[in-house]
Enzyme design. Structure first.
Site, short mmCIF file in Angstrom:
data_model
loop_
_atom_site.label_atom_id
_atom_site.label_comp_id
_atom_site.label_asym_id
_atom_site.label_seq_id
_atom_site.Cartn_x
_atom_site.Cartn_y
_atom_site.Cartn_z
N PRO A 140 5.82 89.28 87.06
CA PRO A 140 5.08 88.15 86.49
C PRO A 140 3.77 88.62 85.85
O PRO A 140 2.99 89.34 86.47
CB PRO A 140 4.81 87.25 87.71
N GLU A 141 3.57 88.22 84.60
CA GLU A 141 2.36 88.56 83.88
C GLU A 141 1.53 87.30 83.69
O GLU A 141 1.83 86.26 84.28
CB GLU A 141 2.73 89.23 82.55
#
Length: 293
Positions: free
Chosen positions: A2-3
């Site tokens: 997840p960014e």
């Protein structure tokens, strides 16, 4: 992993359901990703969730104390990093428990804030109220808020490859491999270019591309490459807009040249060899093995 857009998507989901509720109890499964499990179990019950915020890839639950809390005079906050496969969301107590759910924060209304992490590369810790600013200041600039002058200052003169700097969380918080590649494609900059050799026009294009890509990804609730889902369990849709990442061998949307993949700064990088001209000295860029990330 997840960014920024995926973490922001989860934060927005939690922000609509958590503030105003109180943590009643805490229990854990496996705890190897938790800095101090005993501190969380001791200090969090009895504290009200005031807000849910994002610091780069970190999720912060700001907590208010009460007389029911242990050590009420001590201000604490819960900080969570999702690692590669982490997920945080609210569920009813009778909802099925997903495999690899390792943390349960019961709320006063009976619902549970659950943390699930298949690979347990995430992080969970308590940060004191007087330490939160120092924690945030260790991270780089927020790419959605940084000015053009500060962006140029961060990169100008740096003898490092631009891809490496975009991934460096002490430079810009929240950018990861997906959105670095997408932004560089949008800006027509090869990932192996040295930041010091980018001119003002290229830096300006890159800053605007990063902002545009991140905002569009947030609108689409992130990219669901493997198992990412939002706080309600719904997948993101931005992967349908990818122009570089994961498109090795496919035609570039601008010129039709096949997208290539190479290792830059130790990471797989996707780029168009025609639109994103390689630097003259690109010996550090080697062809990636056939196995995908």
């Amino acid at each position: 992993m997840p960014e920024l857009p995926e973490v922001e998507t989860i934060v927005r989901g939690l922000r609509g359901v958590l503030p105003g509720h109180t943590i009643a109890s805490v229990r854990f499964g496996k705890t190897d990703f938790i800095e101090d499990p005993a501190a969380l179990a001791e200090l969090l019950p009895g504290r009200r969730i005031e807000s849910v915020e994002r610091y780069g890839k970190f999720i912060c639950l700001r907590l208010a104390s009460s007389e029911a809390a242990k050590l009420p005079e001590r201000q604490v906050n819960l900080v969570v990093h999702l690692g590669m496969t982490g997920w945080l969301g609210v569920r009813r107590p009778d909802d099925p428990i997903a495999p690899h759910t390792h943390a349960f924060f019961e709320l006063e209304d009976g619902r549970e804030l659950r943390y699930t992490d298949i690979r347990r590369f995430g992080q969970m810790l308590v940060v004191g109220g007087d330490q939160l600013d120092a924690f945030a200041n260790r991270l780089g600039n927020e790419p959605l808020e940084i000015s053009g002058a500060e962006f140029n200052k961060r990169l100008a003169g740096r003898r490092a490859r631009i891809k490496a700097l975009l991934l460096d969380q002490s430079v810009f918080r929240g950018i990861g491999n997906i959105y670095a590649d997408e932004s560089l494609w949008q800006a027509r900059i090869h990932p192996a270019r040295l930041a010091a050799r980018l001119n003002a026009a290229e830096l300006g294009r890159l800053r605007k591309a990063i902002r545009r890509v991140l905002l569009h990804a947030i609108e689409d609730r992130g990219s669901s490459i493997s198992n990412f889902v939002d706080a309600e369990g719904q997948p993101g849709e931005y992967q349908q807009r990818h122009r570089a990442y994961g498109r090795e061998g496919k035609a570039c949307f601008r010129c039709g040249t096949k997208i290539r993949r190479a290792v830059v700064a130790g990471r797989s990088s996707y780029f168009c060899p025609r639109c994103q001209r390689a630097p003259h000295r690109a010996r550090a860029v080697r062809k990636a093995p056939a196995v995908r990330d």
